[in-house]
Design a protein around this motif. Structure first.
Motif, mmCIF file in Angstrom:
data_model
loop_
_atom_site.group_PDB
_atom_site.id
_atom_site.type_symbol
_atom_site.label_atom_id
_atom_site.label_comp_id
_atom_site.label_asym_id
_atom_site.label_seq_id
_atom_site.Cartn_x
_atom_site.Cartn_y
_atom_site.Cartn_z
ATOM 1 N N ASP A 238 0.800 -1.229 0.000
ATOM 2 C CA ASP A 238 0.000 0.000 0.000
ATOM 3 C C ASP A 238 0.832 1.278 0.000
ATOM 4 O O ASP A 238 0.274 2.373 0.061
ATOM 5 C CB ASP A 238 -0.914 0.027 1.234
ATOM 6 N N GLY A 239 2.155 1.141 -0.008
ATOM 7 C CA GLY A 239 3.004 2.322 0.019
ATOM 8 C C GLY A 239 3.063 3.004 1.367
ATOM 9 O O GLY A 239 3.443 4.176 1.453
ATOM 10 N N LEU A 240 2.718 2.285 2.439
ATOM 11 C CA LEU A 240 2.724 2.862 3.777
ATOM 12 C C LEU A 240 3.794 2.169 4.610
ATOM 13 O O LEU A 240 3.684 0.989 4.957
ATOM 14 C CB LEU A 240 1.353 2.689 4.447
ATOM 15 N N GLU A 241 4.839 2.886 4.943
ATOM 16 C CA GLU A 241 5.957 2.333 5.713
ATOM 17 C C GLU A 241 5.600 2.208 7.195
ATOM 18 O O GLU A 241 4.698 2.895 7.693
ATOM 19 C CB GLU A 241 7.192 3.228 5.580
ATOM 20 N N GLY A 242 6.326 1.336 7.866
ATOM 21 C CA GLY A 242 6.209 1.232 9.319
ATOM 22 C C GLY A 242 5.043 0.406 9.804
ATOM 23 O O GLY A 242 4.771 0.365 11.007
ATOM 24 N N LEU A 243 4.325 -0.272 8.899
ATOM 25 C CA LEU A 243 3.145 -1.035 9.286
ATOM 26 C C LEU A 243 3.178 -2.422 8.652
ATOM 27 O O LEU A 243 3.383 -2.565 7.440
ATOM 28 C CB LEU A 243 1.873 -0.309 8.844
ATOM 29 N N VAL A 244 2.984 -3.427 9.500
ATOM 30 C CA VAL A 244 2.934 -4.826 9.085
ATOM 31 C C VAL A 244 1.668 -5.434 9.685
ATOM 32 O O VAL A 244 1.253 -5.068 10.785
ATOM 33 C CB VAL A 244 4.185 -5.595 9.570
ATOM 34 N N SER A 245 1.044 -6.367 8.970
ATOM 35 C CA SER A 245 -0.107 -7.093 9.508
ATOM 36 C C SER A 245 0.157 -8.590 9.426
ATOM 37 O O SER A 245 0.829 -9.064 8.506
ATOM 38 C CB SER A 245 -1.388 -6.767 8.732
ATOM 39 N N VAL A 246 -0.391 -9.329 10.386
ATOM 40 C CA VAL A 246 -0.307 -10.781 10.364
ATOM 41 C C VAL A 246 -1.695 -11.352 10.662
ATOM 42 O O VAL A 246 -2.410 -10.871 11.541
ATOM 43 C CB VAL A 246 0.730 -11.316 11.375
ATOM 44 N N VAL A 247 -2.084 -12.355 9.877
ATOM 45 C CA VAL A 247 -3.335 -13.076 10.099
ATOM 46 C C VAL A 247 -2.973 -14.549 10.256
ATOM 47 O O VAL A 247 -2.568 -15.195 9.286
ATOM 48 C CB VAL A 247 -4.326 -12.893 8.934
ATOM 49 N N GLY A 248 -3.079 -15.066 11.452
ATOM 50 C CA GLY A 248 -2.793 -16.471 11.690
ATOM 51 C C GLY A 248 -4.050 -17.303 11.602
ATOM 52 O O GLY A 248 -5.167 -16.778 11.574
ATOM 53 N N VAL A 249 -3.871 -18.635 11.549
ATOM 54 C CA VAL A 249 -5.034 -19.501 11.397
ATOM 55 C C VAL A 249 -5.097 -20.624 12.427
ATOM 56 O O VAL A 249 -6.152 -21.236 12.599
ATOM 57 C CB VAL A 249 -5.080 -20.120 9.975
ATOM 58 N N LYS A 250 -3.996 -20.939 13.119
ATOM 59 C CA LYS A 250 -3.992 -22.052 14.053
ATOM 60 C C LYS A 250 -3.192 -21.708 15.309
ATOM 61 O O LYS A 250 -2.143 -21.076 15.236
ATOM 62 C CB LYS A 250 -3.367 -23.310 13.410
ATOM 63 N N TYR A 251 -3.708 -22.154 16.468
ATOM 64 C CA TYR A 251 -2.935 -22.038 17.704
ATOM 65 C C TYR A 251 -1.593 -22.757 17.559
ATOM 66 O O TYR A 251 -0.542 -22.248 17.949
ATOM 67 C CB TYR A 251 -3.717 -22.687 18.853
#
Length: 561
Positions: free
Chosen positions: A376-389
């Motif tokens: 997205d061209g936005l520095e300093g930001l990361v996202s994580v989506v997990g699926v299992k414990y």
């Protein structure tokens, strides 16, 4: 682990994690072990949303073979072994019994080959140092052997069966807390009931967040070089706090729930078919049914899980009485021997989890790690989506690898795979348990000590230390295995701010169903003394506990002064 809102506002962090579910918690532990300065904010209580839905299995991914997804199965097998090593007090070995019918693609010969391949790919199961806790190989059973174990099973066309083994998590809430406590001991600043309301940006760079302490009402600014969005199904809602226009990540939600019921089985978990609630286009075998499990768990059965579509705002979603009855009917179709009735269901474990696609009940199969500078061209930001414990540690490791790249730093070698969690400093669990029971025999019953070790592991004596201050805190709450010192510890050292925090996530008091009026009142009175609640506060907290159950208690006595 104590809330320090002022300190959060006074420092700049290498990494600020938004979201205190299992993925945020493990990321905090990994980043802290690698030397980063870390903070974590959770708008509710830790593990109180998506992570509250769990079948409590440290699973091997045995079903991934049907997709020929060897990579995902190998990851699960390896991570199961890791969990049993770093948190041995929280995980048992649980056998599963699968009846096999006929001689076709799901028949005895095919399934014999299936489980032989599974064993071949499961070398990690021998990695646990304590040989008594190693995962055994699978067993193929004759028809007679299956019927001896499951006498009420329909014998028509039955050709045999299989037994395989998984890790059964005694308390997933304590596992999540163990990650947070471990991180806190190493310097991570953590706070629950702090809601992020806006990203702080400098041009196209996220440099922190503005957040509101929901306990005091105070608003603070927390600055960080990198922000990690670990909000699960709320990830898009969190991204929208930015001024930027984000791309469509095709992220959806699924509603998942399991039952805690009267015992439906003995030592073995039993596997039975139910009508599938979604089509799995990636399966090699065209499935006309899904597999459900009835698992022995702390004197009950845990039956799950059912997935349903969820396109509503996660804030407004719940489980309806109609959905509960639908699942009971499905269970009875696949497992008529269980004769499950509505009154047999004591508790519903549920949560909103990442979904595979819009309008489908299918859960997301693969985790996602998003670098918003590239996306997205936005520095300093990361996202994580997990699926299992089970695989959250592996996902966290990959996420923190990315964080180090974003920071322009060389990462030390990750060490979460070999570092015991808080309470996990135990080499041989049976020996440790027997020694603890003998050591505490003058003041506590074996059953009380056993339960303390199963929840707090090598740190159980920290709870017993409160008895020096007040010996009465060694008394067990009525109709439970919880001693009063656990409540005090949850308040003083684990950020329990509300009665629901203690009842559902710091102790075992309410995790298998409504515990009864008397233990709740004792718990509430202890918290009132520690947190300064008045009578109205206490009654409101009691009502909140009752309202938190999908299956409500029949009595209203709990809300009477």
């Amino acid at each position: 682990m104590k809330r320090n809102i002022q300190k959060l506002a006074q420092q700049e962090y290498d990494l600020l994690i938004v979201g205190g579910g299992i993925n945020g918690a493990v990321c905090a532990w990994d980043a802290t072990l690698r030397g980063l300065k870390v903070a974590l904010l959770e708008r509710g209580d830790f593990g109180g949303a998506t992570s509250s839905n769990s079948a409590k299995i440290a699973h091997s991914g045995v079903r991934y073979l049907q997709h020929a997804d060897f990579k995902r199965m190998r990851e699960s097998i390896s991570e199961r072994a890791t969990l049993m090593q770093i948190a041995p007090h929280l995980i048992d070995v649980q056998p599963y019994l699968l009846p096999i019918y006929g001689h076709g693609i799901k028949g005895l010969e095919t399934m014999t080959l299936y489980f032989a391949i599974y064993d071949l790919l499961s070398k990690d199961k021998r990695r646990v140092k304590d040989s008594a806790r190693c995962i055994p190989n699978c067993q193929i059973l004759s028809k007679q052997e299956v019927l001896e174990m499951w006498s009420s099973l329909d014998p028509d066309n039955l050709t045999g069966g299989a037994i395989w083994y998984e890790g059964q998590i005694h308390n997933t809430e304590r596992l999540l807390l163990s990650y947070l406590l471990s991180a806190s001991e190493r310097g991570t600043e953590i706070a629950n009931y702090v809601e992020v309301v806006e990203f702080i940006q400098s041009d196209n760079v996220v440099v922190g967040v503005e957040a509101k302490d929901l306990i005091s009402g105070q608003t603070i600014k927390v600055r960080a070089k990198t922000v990690l969005n670990a909000c699960g199904p709320w990830i898009v809602k969190t991204l929208n706090l930015s001024r930027e226009q984000f791309k469509d990540y095709d992220l959806h939600a699924s509603k998942a729930f399991s039952f805690i019921t009267r015992p439906l089985t003995n030592d073995h978990a039993v596997v039975f078919p139910i009508k599938p609630m979604y089509r799995d286009p990636q399966a090699i075998v065209n499935k006309k049914s899904s597999l459900a499990f009835a698992i022995p768990w702390r004197g009950y059965s845990l039956v799950g899980s059912l997935h349903l579509p969820c396109e509503d705002d996660p804030e407004r979603v719940s489980i309806s009485e109609e959905e509960i009855q639908t699942y009971i009917d499905l269970i009875n179709e696949g497992y008529p021997e269980g004769k499950l009735r509505r009154e047999d269901v004591h508790h519903v474990l549920w949560g909103i989890i990442p979904g595979d696609r819009e309008g489908s009940a299918a859960p997301m199969k693969h985790y996602r790690i998003l670098d918003h500078a590239k996306e997205d061209g936005l520095e300093g930001l990361v996202s994580v989506v997990g699926v299992k414990y089970t695989t959250s540690r592996d996902v966290a490791q990959k996420t923190i690898d990315l964080v180090f790249r974003k920071l322009g730093q060389v990462s030390p070698l990750p060490s979460t795979k070999n570092t015991p969690l808080w309470g996990g400093e135990i080499e041989y669990l049976d020996l440790f348990m027997n020694q603890a029971i003998e050591q505490e025999s003058d003041q506590l019953s074996p059953e009380v000590v056993r339960n303390l070790v199963r929840k707090y592991g090598s740190a159980y004596q920290e709870i017993l230390g409160y008895l020096d201050e007040n010996p009465a805190w060694g008394v067990v709450l009525p109709n439970s295995d919880v001693i009063q010192a656990e409540i005090i510890h949850g308040i003083r050292e684990e950020m329990a701010e509300k009665l629901v925090d203690v009842v559902f996530r710091r102790t075992d008091l309410g995790s298998a169903g409504y515990p009864g009026d008397e233990p709740l009142r004792v718990c509430a009175q202890l918290m009132a003394g520690e947190l300064g609640w008045n009578e109205a506060d206490t009654e409101a907290e009691l009502r909140n506990v009752v309202d938190s159950y999908i299956i409500r208690p029949k009595t209203e006595m709990v809300c009477q002064p």
